[in-house]
Design an enzyme around this catalytic site. Structure first.
Site, PDB file in Angstrom:
ATOM      1  N   GLU A  66       0.485   4.439  -0.732  1.00  0.00           N
ATOM      2  CA  GLU A  66      -0.258   5.639  -1.145  1.00  0.00           C
ATOM      3  C   GLU A  66      -1.487   5.869  -0.267  1.00  0.00           C
ATOM      4  OE1 GLU A  66       1.034   7.618  -4.132  1.00  0.00           O
ATOM      5  OE2 GLU A  66       2.481   6.386  -3.070  1.00  0.00           O
ATOM      6  N   GLY A  67      -1.408   5.439   0.983  1.00  0.00           N
ATOM      7  CA  GLY A  67      -2.540   5.532   1.904  1.00  0.00           C
ATOM      8  C   GLY A  67      -3.275   4.216   1.957  1.00  0.00           C
TER       9      GLY A  67
END
Length: 382
Positions: free
Chosen positions: A365-366
């Protein structure tokens, strides 16, 4: 910052906590050992309507609240990070439809996701486009009212078990972000030209299905495009604003599970004639673990509440929540292993699994480095 859980949220937290303790915790070590996707946990979530948490009532959901969902993710993650991820990714795969879907698309697609009848996935990352998703090479070409998608995706959670997969592809390869569009693959596993290969050998979350997807001229009706052509990148980023606090909730659940176990161990383990919890060195470690977990939880709940309030500040605070929670999970679980000493280093005890599971929360998610970029750019811009 003022977050007070309402009566419904407190009830859901207690229900999920008991469910995780009684039904999921006894399975956690086996799920990790075998690396097999836990369909029994999926059935458990279906039976108790947990998949319905992120969906609005008009689509068969229970609340539509990010805070309520993330409370549940946290409770499950205390027992089993793999199982918590199933809840988080069901929401992740549905968010693009919630954000950009037409009324017809929402009515057609969301109820089966809310019930858990169908599982969802989100296919953004590619072998050459991770932290830079605008560099994706997957293509979608329009022919006679249908899009033909060709390319590959990697590290797609539930990519090999999901029925409904949102795929991002370039409809204009000459552009970067402005050339990306979003598409919904229905009954994905049976589509001609679609192939999902499970990735094995992971450090943690071993029971989670992580897949590499190959799309060889997969045909998708134009009616399954989300938003307009070229809006896909914007949709993807808005989804990540919503999903990052979910990953952060998973992280604080892992941290809390490890902390609880380490505290219990420190009360019982004796050295030099007394419990190791009586030594100041151990006390300071436990105090730091508690402070890091509590601080991260406060930010996760705050970011979740901002999502529910439709605040324009979500991006900034979601990035902070992800950053703090991921780093806290890694530090707390590592310290939990240290407190258990040699026992913490073997899989007879859960903290070594929790330490391995924690690492991914700093990556997907980053990455936490990307979160720092997001935070700094926002501050310098404003």
């Amino acid at each position: 910052m003022d977050i007070r859980l309402n009566e419904e949220q407190q009830m859901i937290r207690q229900t999920v906590r008991e469910l995780a303790r009684d039904k999921i915790a006894p399975r956690a070590a086996e799920i990790d050992r075998t690396g097999e996707f836990p369909w029994d946990v999926v059935d458990l979530f279906r039976t108790h309507d947990l998949f319905a948490l992120p969906f609005a009532p008009e689509y068969g959901g229970l609340s539509g609240s990010a805070l309520t969902l993330n409370i549940a993710i946290e409770e499950v993650a205390k027992a089993c990070a793999t199982s918590a991820l199933i809840l988080a990714v069901q929401a992740l795969g549905a968010y693009p439809i919630m954000i950009a879907g037409t009324d017809e698309q929402k009515q057609r697609l969301l109820p089966d996701l809310a019930s858990g009848k169908k599982l969802a996935a989100y296919a953004l990352t590619e072998p050459g486009a991770g932290s830079d998703p605008a560099a994706m090479e997957t293509r979608a070409e329009l022919h006679d009212g249908e899009y033909v998608i060709t390319g590959s995706k990697i590290w797609i959670t539930d990519g090999g078990v999901a029925d409904t997969i949102v795929v991002f592809a370039k409809t204009n390869p000459k552009e970067r972000a402005k050339g990306v569009s979003a598409f919904v693959l229905e009954n994905a596993q049976s589509l001609k030209g679609f192939e999902a290969n499970t990735i094995h050998g992971k450090l943690g979350i071993r029971g989670s299905n992580t897949a590499e997807l190959r799309l060889d001229e997969v045909v998708v009706p134009a009616a399954n495009r989300l938003g307009k052509e070229g809006e896909g990148f914007s949709i993807a980023m808005r989804v990540l604003d919503r999903s990052r606090p979910g990953v952060a909730a998973q992280a604080i659940g892992i941290a809390q599970g490890a902390l609880d176990y380490a505290v219990g161990y420190a009360k019982e383990r004796k050295q030099f004639g007394k419990a190791i919890g009586e030594f100041q060195g151990i006390q300071f470690m436990i105090a730091d673990m508690e402070a890091q977990t509590a601080a991260a939880r406060a930010m996760v709940y705050w970011a979740s509440q901002l999502i529910d309030d439709h605040s324009p500040d979500v991006t900034h605070h979601a990035a902070i929540a992800k950053l703090l929670a991921g780093d806290a999970a890694m530090k707390v679980t590592t310290d939990a292993v240290q407190i258990l000493g040699g026992y913490g280093y073997v899989n007879e005890y859960p903290v070594e699994r929790m330490m391995r599971d924690a690492k991914i929360t700093q990556i997907y998610e980053g990455t936490n480095q990307i979160q720092r970029v997001v935070i700094a750019r926002d501050m310098l811009r404003n």
